[in-house]
Design a protein around this motif. Structure first.
Motif, PDB file in Angstrom:
ATOM      1  N   GLU A 111       7.318  39.913  -5.365  1.00 27.26           N
ATOM      2  CA  GLU A 111       6.740  40.603  -6.520  1.00 27.26           C
ATOM      3  C   GLU A 111       6.207  41.976  -6.097  1.00 27.26           C
ATOM      4  OE1 GLU A 111       3.016  39.290  -8.276  1.00 27.26           O
ATOM      5  OE2 GLU A 111       3.810  39.661 -10.298  1.00 27.26           O
ATOM      6  N   SER A 112       5.547  41.977  -4.936  1.00 25.68           N
ATOM      7  CA  SER A 112       4.904  43.222  -4.490  1.00 25.68           C
ATOM      8  C   SER A 112       5.920  44.324  -4.217  1.00 25.68           C
ATOM      9  CB  SER A 112       4.048  42.961  -3.251  1.00 25.68           C
ATOM     10  OG  SER A 112       4.885  42.837  -2.104  1.00 25.68           O
ATOM     11  N   ILE A 113       7.147  43.957  -3.850  1.00 28.51           N
ATOM     12  CA  ILE A 113       8.144  45.001  -3.581  1.00 28.51           C
ATOM     13  C   ILE A 113       9.099  45.181  -4.770  1.00 28.51           C
ATOM     14  CG2 ILE A 113       7.954  44.692  -1.066  1.00 28.51           C
ATOM     15  CD1 ILE A 113      10.696  43.271  -1.148  1.00 28.51           C
ATOM     16  N   GLY A 114       8.757  44.562  -5.893  1.00 29.93           N
ATOM     17  CA  GLY A 114       9.486  44.842  -7.136  1.00 29.93           C
ATOM     18  C   GLY A 114      10.843  44.180  -7.262  1.00 29.93           C
ATOM     19  N   ILE A 115      11.001  43.048  -6.623  1.00 29.80           N
ATOM     20  CA  ILE A 115      12.318  42.390  -6.659  1.00 29.80           C
ATOM     21  C   ILE A 115      12.421  41.366  -7.795  1.00 29.80           C
ATOM     22  CG2 ILE A 115      13.941  40.975  -5.295  1.00 29.80           C
ATOM     23  CD1 ILE A 115      13.507  43.897  -4.331  1.00 29.80           C
ATOM     24  N   LEU A 116      11.275  40.837  -8.225  1.00 33.01           N
ATOM     25  CA  LEU A 116      11.331  39.780  -9.244  1.00 33.01           C
ATOM     26  C   LEU A 116      11.733  40.332 -10.613  1.00 33.01           C
ATOM     27  CD1 LEU A 116       8.172  37.639  -8.383  1.00 33.01           C
ATOM     28  CD2 LEU A 116      10.470  37.572  -7.387  1.00 33.01           C
ATOM     29  N   GLY A 117      12.620  39.624 -11.283  1.00 37.14           N
ATOM     30  CA  GLY A 117      13.073  40.053 -12.607  1.00 37.14           C
ATOM     31  C   GLY A 117      14.033  39.032 -13.156  1.00 37.14           C
ATOM     32  N   ASP A 118      14.464  39.228 -14.393  1.00 43.22           N
ATOM     33  CA  ASP A 118      15.314  38.199 -15.009  1.00 43.22           C
ATOM     34  C   ASP A 118      16.759  38.254 -14.522  1.00 43.22           C
ATOM     35  OD1 ASP A 118      16.230  40.401 -16.306  1.00 43.22           O
ATOM     36  OD2 ASP A 118      15.835  39.670 -18.336  1.00 43.22           O
ATOM     37  N   ASN A 119      17.064  39.186 -13.620  1.00 44.83           N
ATOM     38  CA  ASN A 119      18.410  39.164 -13.030  1.00 44.83           C
ATOM     39  C   ASN A 119      18.389  38.523 -11.634  1.00 44.83           C
ATOM     40  OD1 ASN A 119      17.177  41.183 -11.529  1.00 44.83           O
ATOM     41  ND2 ASN A 119      19.109  42.308 -11.255  1.00 44.83           N
ATOM     42  N   LEU A 120      17.234  37.954 -11.260  1.00 43.22           N
ATOM     43  CA  LEU A 120      17.130  37.347  -9.933  1.00 43.22           C
ATOM     44  C   LEU A 120      17.285  35.829 -10.001  1.00 43.22           C
ATOM     45  CD1 LEU A 120      16.490  37.656  -6.855  1.00 43.22           C
ATOM     46  CD2 LEU A 120      14.087  37.264  -7.449  1.00 43.22           C
ATOM     47  N   ILE A 121      18.209  35.309  -9.196  1.00 40.78           N
ATOM     48  CA  ILE A 121      18.404  33.855  -9.063  1.00 40.78           C
ATOM     49  C   ILE A 121      17.891  33.455  -7.689  1.00 40.78           C
ATOM     50  CG2 ILE A 121      20.090  31.977  -9.049  1.00 40.78           C
ATOM     51  CD1 ILE A 121      22.008  34.000 -10.442  1.00 40.78           C
ATOM     52  N   THR A 122      16.921  32.538  -7.673  1.00 40.13           N
ATOM     53  CA  THR A 122      16.361  32.102  -6.393  1.00 40.13           C
ATOM     54  C   THR A 122      16.683  30.624  -6.170  1.00 40.13           C
ATOM     55  OG1 THR A 122      14.260  31.452  -7.392  1.00 40.13           O
ATOM     56  CG2 THR A 122      14.429  33.701  -6.591  1.00 40.13           C
ATOM     57  N   ALA A 123      17.115  30.329  -4.959  1.00 43.72           N
ATOM     58  CA  ALA A 123      17.452  28.947  -4.637  1.00 43.72           C
ATOM     59  C   ALA A 123      16.301  28.283  -3.886  1.00 43.72           C
ATOM     60  CB  ALA A 123      18.713  28.901  -3.777  1.00 43.72           C
ATOM     61  N   HIS A 124      16.088  27.029  -4.166  1.00 42.21           N
ATOM     62  CA  HIS A 124      15.130  26.136  -3.490  1.00 42.21           C
ATOM     63  C   HIS A 124      13.723  26.185  -4.080  1.00 42.21           C
ATOM     64  CE1 HIS A 124      18.319  25.116  -0.840  1.00 42.21           C
ATOM     65  NE2 HIS A 124      18.416  26.349  -0.364  1.00 42.21           N
ATOM     66  N   CYS A 125      12.896  27.168  -3.694  1.00 41.44           N
ATOM     67  CA  CYS A 125      11.510  27.248  -4.202  1.00 41.44           C
ATOM     68  C   CYS A 125      10.795  25.901  -4.062  1.00 41.44           C
ATOM     69  CB  CYS A 125      11.495  27.682  -5.659  1.00 41.44           C
ATOM     70  SG  CYS A 125      12.061  29.368  -5.885  1.00 41.44           S
ATOM     71  N   VAL A 126      10.861  25.308  -2.869  1.00 44.70           N
ATOM     72  CA  VAL A 126      10.212  24.005  -2.695  1.00 44.70           C
ATOM     73  C   VAL A 126       8.805  24.112  -2.130  1.00 44.70           C
ATOM     74  CG1 VAL A 126      12.396  22.777  -2.502  1.00 44.70           C
ATOM     75  CG2 VAL A 126      11.264  23.564  -0.419  1.00 44.70           C
ATOM     76  N   TRP A 127       8.518  25.209  -1.430  1.00 45.21           N
ATOM     77  CA  TRP A 127       7.174  25.365  -0.865  1.00 45.21           C
ATOM     78  C   TRP A 127       6.448  26.465  -1.621  1.00 45.21           C
ATOM     79  CZ3 TRP A 127       4.585  22.137   2.087  1.00 45.21           C
ATOM     80  CH2 TRP A 127       5.298  21.221   2.859  1.00 45.21           C
ATOM     81  N   ILE A 128       6.191  26.234  -2.902  1.00 45.48           N
ATOM     82  CA  ILE A 128       5.495  27.277  -3.664  1.00 45.48           C
ATOM     83  C   ILE A 128       4.308  26.681  -4.419  1.00 45.48           C
ATOM     84  CG2 ILE A 128       7.606  28.652  -3.866  1.00 45.48           C
ATOM     85  CD1 ILE A 128       7.707  27.975  -6.779  1.00 45.48           C
ATOM     86  N   THR A 129       3.330  27.522  -4.640  1.00 44.47           N
ATOM     87  CA  THR A 129       2.086  27.104  -5.300  1.00 44.47           C
ATOM     88  C   THR A 129       2.221  27.237  -6.821  1.00 44.47           C
ATOM     89  OG1 THR A 129       1.223  29.349  -5.268  1.00 44.47           O
ATOM     90  CG2 THR A 129       0.729  27.958  -3.350  1.00 44.47           C
ATOM     91  N   LYS A 130       1.237  26.668  -7.527  1.00 46.44           N
ATOM     92  CA  LYS A 130       1.220  26.812  -8.983  1.00 46.44           C
ATOM     93  C   LYS A 130       1.113  28.283  -9.383  1.00 46.44           C
ATOM     94  CE  LYS A 130      -0.810  22.320  -9.872  1.00 46.44           C
ATOM     95  NZ  LYS A 130      -2.013  21.579 -10.256  1.00 46.44           N
ATOM     96  N   GLU A 131       0.368  29.055  -8.598  1.00 44.02           N
ATOM     97  CA  GLU A 131       0.244  30.490  -8.888  1.00 44.02           C
ATOM     98  C   GLU A 131       1.601  31.174  -8.772  1.00 44.02           C
ATOM     99  OE1 GLU A 131      -2.045  32.419 -10.298  1.00 44.02           O
ATOM    100  OE2 GLU A 131      -2.915  30.418 -10.560  1.00 44.02           O
ATOM    101  N   GLU A 132       2.346  30.780  -7.753  1.00 39.55           N
ATOM    102  CA  GLU A 132       3.684  31.379  -7.575  1.00 39.55           C
ATOM    103  C   GLU A 132       4.620  30.973  -8.722  1.00 39.55           C
ATOM    104  OE1 GLU A 132       3.914  29.971  -3.350  1.00 39.55           O
ATOM    105  OE2 GLU A 132       4.936  31.884  -3.047  1.00 39.55           O
ATOM    106  N   VAL A 133       4.481  29.752  -9.215  1.00 35.42           N
ATOM    107  CA  VAL A 133       5.290  29.336 -10.367  1.00 35.42           C
ATOM    108  C   VAL A 133       5.012  30.271 -11.542  1.00 35.42           C
ATOM    109  CG1 VAL A 133       5.717  27.496 -12.053  1.00 35.42           C
ATOM    110  CG2 VAL A 133       5.398  26.912  -9.633  1.00 35.42           C
TER     111      VAL A 133
END
Lengths: 430, 430
Positions: free
Chosen positions: B244-266
């Motif tokens: 997020e801090s480097i501006g990569i998150l957006g609706d064109n991003l597909i991320t695989a796994h996301c198994v070690w993430i917090t509720k805040e990250e969700v």
């Protein structure tokens, strides 16, 4: 007739040895009922056999393995497959399972068992260990399909849908055992349901019957946290300790689940050489929470095998799938990918010994599918890549029961009739 | 030619509506490439269609569903299927996967992809999202098989086996996108591998390319505990916060796994409408330990789908199996059987939208098998009882690619040739 499988790409035997480019010769002595299985190259040429006296099966692009064994199930629950899922256990039982089970007749159970036995045969399962009411109907279906059944006569203090009186049940159980004990492919068994549904007296009487006739005992054990906590609160013992205290544990006892047990309890099970059946798919689907302590069981040398549990809590009878689920569950549970390795789960899947059947069956997998290519390690492909539908041929006690994915003794018309009957039966369900 | 599927026993549509005894008419406008799917009874009689202008498929004892979508995979790793299992992740990668990947040529990748695309087609997967080197070879295989591919050009700071120079890689990535962006059934994609293998600059450059050409970004995210802890220790941010801090998150991003993430990250993922691909089978097999927070993801409205991951860590490309694994994992993880319910996993399996393809494909399941009988709830039978081999017919963008479990455009000789090629390729592996 003796059977020769020629030019198999691969074979895996009961000791997990792997063979490449091999023949398998299956011979049955009709007098002694003894089956011999020989593996080697060019068996036809090397032996004195005449092609005319042999059933010859082409092993090209196939892998042979021992028969798969489904060591804890409730086969006629095929009738309830998918009737309810994703529900809290007690609601699921009280609202969906028990009321509908109460509506089943012996004839219904027969058709449910027939469907389930055919499903198992299709998926390479050559022996099973069942517990359900109207067990004589399960025997009837099993004999018709031709696989081997360890069929439990279920005992519950408050009765089963078949018979509400405990004394009568115990009496009928004895009659059931006497009637089927001489059958070659049937092992009648005493099946006290669980420590929370059978009293001490009931367990003791079940044990006495099993000792008198030298048959197995089959029971549920420590499947849910609730039953374990309840017993601890009431009598200060955990279920395994309790069954030990009343003298039920022994090498003729088969226990299903064992997911909520301590390391001490594992040691007690090992000491008494109790057999444990692991049902990972059902435990996960019902959200039992506990996980059978695989590493501790193996360390203590407990005899382990796999079960699908009933098709209403799985929802199929596919031991190839169950192997993968077992392997995945234990890796995830312990954060350790070395746990639940290929050899461990294969050994469990081939273990028909613990339900009283020598494993002398052969299953052929069809490797002519993209998902089973390439073969770096055939055992890995069996556990992690294959599913029940990959089974091509099934040979039970020297008899071909499935060939080219078709039932040998059952035609399409008969199968349609079973589907039709099953559809009629379920109309009365809520 | 338009396609009429007559007298289906069941159909499930993309919105999970269930139909009984229905026809499906699939029409394709060759000019606009638009596909229309109509459902109804007696469609032939009601319409002005002439039988001669139609491909008619018998729907008896079949169930229609939308195409399945495999939204995170590395298809050519079919070549490494079963080469090593039950190993610690780092050893598995260092000793078995990376050295052998380094030996692969473009031609090898092509054959591996061909095998994987055929496996997916056989299993009813009509679209996929891949990340592997020699992506142009994956495009070639995909087009040959006829399914739809979102094909990532992988970017890693230290290069890929195809090209060791980062600047060249980024250049080639642009060329790759330009070359395939006009293709109807291919979506070229920029695929920075992961935050621990790509620098901030690399991610920013990848984002710029994706914005310039309006294509998707595909990356691994928070798959292992190690990478998350390492980043927290180094920069005091968790991977989602960092991206997020480097501006990569957006609706064109597909991320695989996301198994070690917090509720805040969700919540951060939801805010940026990032797409998450859940790969439960691979996470369990590699013992990643974390579990994708399904309940929290659904609560925040994150777009979810399913992926098999590569066939070396699964070890197949079967989304029907993956649905069941997903449903079981979440129930077991939360001790709650209501989690990972049938509708939730079906929605994930049909979600090709998030990889850029409208789902207008139809898959027919063969219900003529004991394990799919009876049908109390067809959606339950699909999720809990079926497997990939139950797929009978696959129609991609109005074209029949599989019928009666046989490939329509690929014959046995061609298939044997692929198996043969694959066997030759793996001879160089260690």
């Amino acid at each position: 007739m003796d059977i020769l499988i020629r030019d198999l790409d691969y074979a895996v035997d009961i000791n997990l040895n792997v063979y490449k480019n091999i023949d398998i010769l299956i011979r049955r002595d009709e007098d002694s009922k003894k089956i011999s299985i020989d593996r080697g190259r060019n068996l036809l040429e090397k032996s004195n056999l005449d092609k005319k006296d042999l059933k010859i099966i082409d092993g090209d692009k196939k892998c042979a393995l021992p028969g798969l064994s489904n060591n804890h199930t409730h086969i006629p629950m095929t009738l309830l497959r998918g009737i309810a899922d994703d529900m809290i256990l007690q609601e699921w039982l009280r609202e969906k399972i028990w009321p509908n089970e109460g509506r089943l007749t012996g004839e219904d159970v027969y058709y449910g068992a027939l469907l389930g036995c055919l499903e198992m045969l299709r998926f390479g399962i050559t022996s099973f260990n069942d517990m359900y009411f109207f067990p004589e109907e399960i025997v009837r279906a099993t004999k018709e399909v031709g696989i081997k059944g360890t069929v439990g006569f279920p005992i519950i203090d408050f009765g089963t849908p078949q018979c509400k009186d405990l004394d009568k049940l115990l009496n009928n159980c004895e009659k059931f055992i006497k009637e089927y004990i001489a059958e070659e492919k049937i092992n009648p068994v005493v099946a006290p349901h669980a420590p929370y549904t059978c009293s001490k007296d009931t367990y003791v009487q079940c044990r006495e019957i099993s000792q008198e006739y030298n048959v197995l005992l089959h029971t549920h054990l420590s499947e849910t946290r609730y039953e374990v906590v309840e017993m601890e609160n009431k009598i200060g013992m955990r279920p395994v300790e309790y069954l030990e205290s009343i003298g039920i544990l022994g090498d003729n006892l088969i226990t299903a689940h064992c997911v909520w047990i301590t390391k001490e309890e594992v040691k007690i099970l090992a000491k008494h050489r109790v057999k444990v059946v692991h049902c990972p798919g059902s435990n996960m689907k019902l959200a039992s929470g506990g996980v059978m302590p695989l590493v501790e069981m193996l360390r203590e040398g407990v005899s382990l095998s796999l079960g699908t549990d009933g098709p209403a809590s799985n929802n199929n009878l596919d031991i190839l799938e169950e192997m993968k689920i077992a392997a995945l569950l234990h890796k995830a549970h312990r954060w350790d990918p070395t746990v639940g390795d290929v050899d461990t789960v294969l050994r469990m899947a081939f273990n028909s010994e613990s339900i009283g059947f020598e494993n002398r069956d052969i299953v052929l997998l069809d490797l002519n599918s993209p998902h089973l290519r390439p073969v770096h390690n055939i055992k890995s492909n069996i556990v992690y890549s294959a599913n029940g539908n990959d089974v091509d041929t099934v040979i039970v006690e020297g008899e071909v029961l499935l060939e080219n994915k078709k039932f040998s003794k059952i035609d399409d018309k008969y199968l349609r009739n079973i589907y039709h009957k099953v559809n009629s039966i379920i109309k009365k369900f809520n």
